[in-house]
Design a protein around this motif. Structure first.
Motif, short mmCIF file in Angstrom:
data_model
loop_
_atom_site.label_atom_id
_atom_site.label_comp_id
_atom_site.label_asym_id
_atom_site.label_seq_id
_atom_site.Cartn_x
_atom_site.Cartn_y
_atom_site.Cartn_z
N LYS A 1 0.44 -0.43 -0.18
CA LYS A 1 -0.78 -0.35 -1.11
C LYS A 1 -0.61 -0.91 -2.54
CE LYS A 1 -2.00 3.96 1.17
NZ LYS A 1 -2.12 5.35 1.03
N HIS B 1 -1.13 -4.63 -2.31
CA HIS B 1 -2.45 -4.93 -1.98
C HIS B 1 -3.62 -4.89 -3.14
CE1 HIS B 1 -5.83 -3.59 0.55
NE2 HIS B 1 -6.25 -4.70 0.10
N TYR B 2 -3.34 -3.57 -3.84
CA TYR B 2 -4.36 -3.22 -4.77
C TYR B 2 -4.16 -3.75 -6.23
CZ TYR B 2 -6.34 -0.06 -1.35
OH TYR B 2 -7.06 0.38 -0.28
N THR C 1 -7.98 -7.53 3.48
CA THR C 1 -8.16 -8.27 2.18
C THR C 1 -7.78 -9.68 2.54
OG1 THR C 1 -7.93 -6.29 0.66
CG2 THR C 1 -7.27 -8.42 0.09
N PHE D 1 -4.48 -3.77 4.10
CA PHE D 1 -4.17 -4.92 3.53
C PHE D 1 -4.72 -6.17 4.33
CE2 PHE D 1 -0.10 -7.06 2.37
CZ PHE D 1 -0.74 -7.95 1.27
#
Length: 467
Positions: free
Chosen positions: A385, A388-389, A174, A171
């Motif tokens: 996750k 993040h995604y 990014t 994370f």
């Protein structure tokens, strides 16, 4: 119709379903602890099997366990470590505070599975060796009081190192990229939910990154204490019925098996009587949850709108946001993150109270402590996750909205303080707000500045220097 076999423990005989591997004590647990539906997490089951694998190997090497029995126990334990037989561990989380039911559940499953393996081998070789006993063989040199806290530490370390920390670090990559990509986008800052002086969007997001980087440090620091294992302390920390070299060798072999640097605890009395290392470790998870709530709420506020809110960020349109309002998009990833973080904060309270429940030589709230620790790690790992995604990777700045709000802000007047003073600058703000003027027009109207002076003094790009 169910078919049963008779199994015997120190109290007497118990009927056990023939199609299951557990024994008498597990069956008694199912009878006397019919409480809710929470079971021991699989991570603990695997850790217990790892402990039994290592114990059998060491006891055999030291000459205190028949090699064939040890091999059968190790083979059965390896099956569980590989993900088999999880349905054979049905006991409730709400059990004896030392985790005895779960330890004996493991001992019985391994004993019965090992007996099956030995029986099949004996039939081939026409031998008649002693069968495996859950206490005398599988639990040799052990007590629930040192086995279960050892399993707690192993499971926590594995989850933290292999699941949570990689999710945070991924994370952070990014966030670093976003911060760098947005370093030249100047926007208005906010304090107290009110307009403040400018900063860049990259600077704002760098704050999020720094928060998570500090959380990685805190979590890693807390893991150090979790590397210490209680195994070898047996019942009260004296190591009764275990051999002097057993605890050191067991920790060494568990380190090899798990690929994490476990060591034997320096003081077994502390490692049995307290769960302080887990209380400490979860406090780092609490800090992480608090940081994630802040980040999620910033994203919610900055993406609010799209027309009647702040609207500086555009978030991905993952799913319809309303069952009645067409076209609505909601910050659902942020909401999910907040809820799971609130659960983590609640777990911390439970862990603190349970961690304080040690009396004399044993803490007697171990199952609920590790259940909550592992739940927090799972929630944070999966939540990070998902955020993040499904959210942060797709964040895009709304440049038009950012520029409009930036140039509309009255707090740009702060650049005038060194030139005309706080009081006169404040008066200009009041004129602008009262008459609906731009800051420049209000400054000229006040008579304190000319238009040219205002332009020379209020240069937005000079207000966002990095320290």
């Amino acid at each position: 119709m169910s078919v049963f076999r008779l199994e015997k423990d120190s109290i007497g005989y118990v009927e056990v379903p023939v199609d299951h591997l557990w024994g008498a004590q597990t069956q008694r647990s199912l009878r006397y602890f019919k409480i809710s539906y929470e079971k021991m997490p699989n991570e603990i089951i695997i850790a217990l099997a790892q402990i039994k694998y290592v114990a059998a190997m060491i006891n055999s090497d030291l000459g205190y366990l028949d090699p064939d029995i040890a091999k059968a126990i190790m083979y059965a334990a390896d099956e569980i470590i590989s993900g088999n037989h999880f349905s054979e561990f049905p006991v409730s989380l709400w059990q004896t505070g030392s985790g005895t039911q779960s330890n004996m559940n493991m001992n019985e499953v391994l004993a019965n599975r090992a007996n099956t393996l030995l029986f099949n081998n004996q039939k081939k070789n026409n031998s008649n060796k002693q069968l495996v006993h859950p206490n005398d063989h599988v639990n040799k040199c052990q007590s629930s009081n040192d086995v279960f806290p050892t399993a707690m530490h192993i499971a926590a370390v594995v989850m933290l190192k292999e699941r949570l920390l990689p999710a945070i670090i991924d994370f952070n990559k990014t966030l670093f990229d976003k911060s760098n990509n947005f370093k030249d986008i100047i926007k208005i800052g906010r304090t107290h939910l009110q307009d403040a002086v400018p900063l860049t969007l990259g600077q704002e997001m760098s704050g999020w990154l720094s928060m998570l980087e500090h959380n990685v440090i805190r979590i890693n620091d807390s893991i150090t204490d979790l590397y210490e294992l209680a195994l070898g302390g047996t019942a009260v920390g004296t190591g009764l019925n275990a051999y002097p070299e057993y605890s050191v060798r067991a920790a060494k072999e568990l380190a090899i098996l798990t690929k994490h640097p476990f060591v034997t605890a320096k003081n077994k009395f502390e490692s049995l009587a307290t769960c302080d290392a887990l209380v400490h470790s979860h406090s780092a998870l609490k800090c992480l949850a608090v940081s994630l709530i802040k980040i999620s709420n910033d994203i919610r506020w900055l993406s609010s709108g799209p027309r009647c809110g702040i609207g500086e960020l555009n978030i991905p349109e993952n799913e319809p946001g309303s069952s009645i309002m067409p076209g609505k998009i909601n910050p659902t990833q942020c909401e999910a993150m907040n809820m799971l973080c609130y659960q983590v904060l609640g777990n911390d309270t439970t862990i603190n109270i349970a961690g304080s429940s040690g009396n004399f030589e044993l803490n007697v709230c171990k199952p609920v402590i590790i259940y909550n620790v592992l739940q927090s790690i799972r929630l944070l790992s999966d939540g990070i996750k998902s955020l993040h995604y499904h959210c942060v990777m797709g964040i895009k700045p709304n440049i038009d909205r950012i520029n409009y709000l930036l140039n509309s802000s009255l707090m740009l007047v702060t650049a005038l303080n060194p030139h005309i003073g706080y009081d006169k600058s404040s008066e200009i703000v009041k004129i602008a707000y009262k008459y609906g003027l731009s800051l420049k027009d209000a400054a000229v109207k006040s008579g304190y500045l000319t238009e040219e002076e205002f332009k020379n003094f209020v240069k937005i790009e000079n207000m966002v220097n990095d320290l």
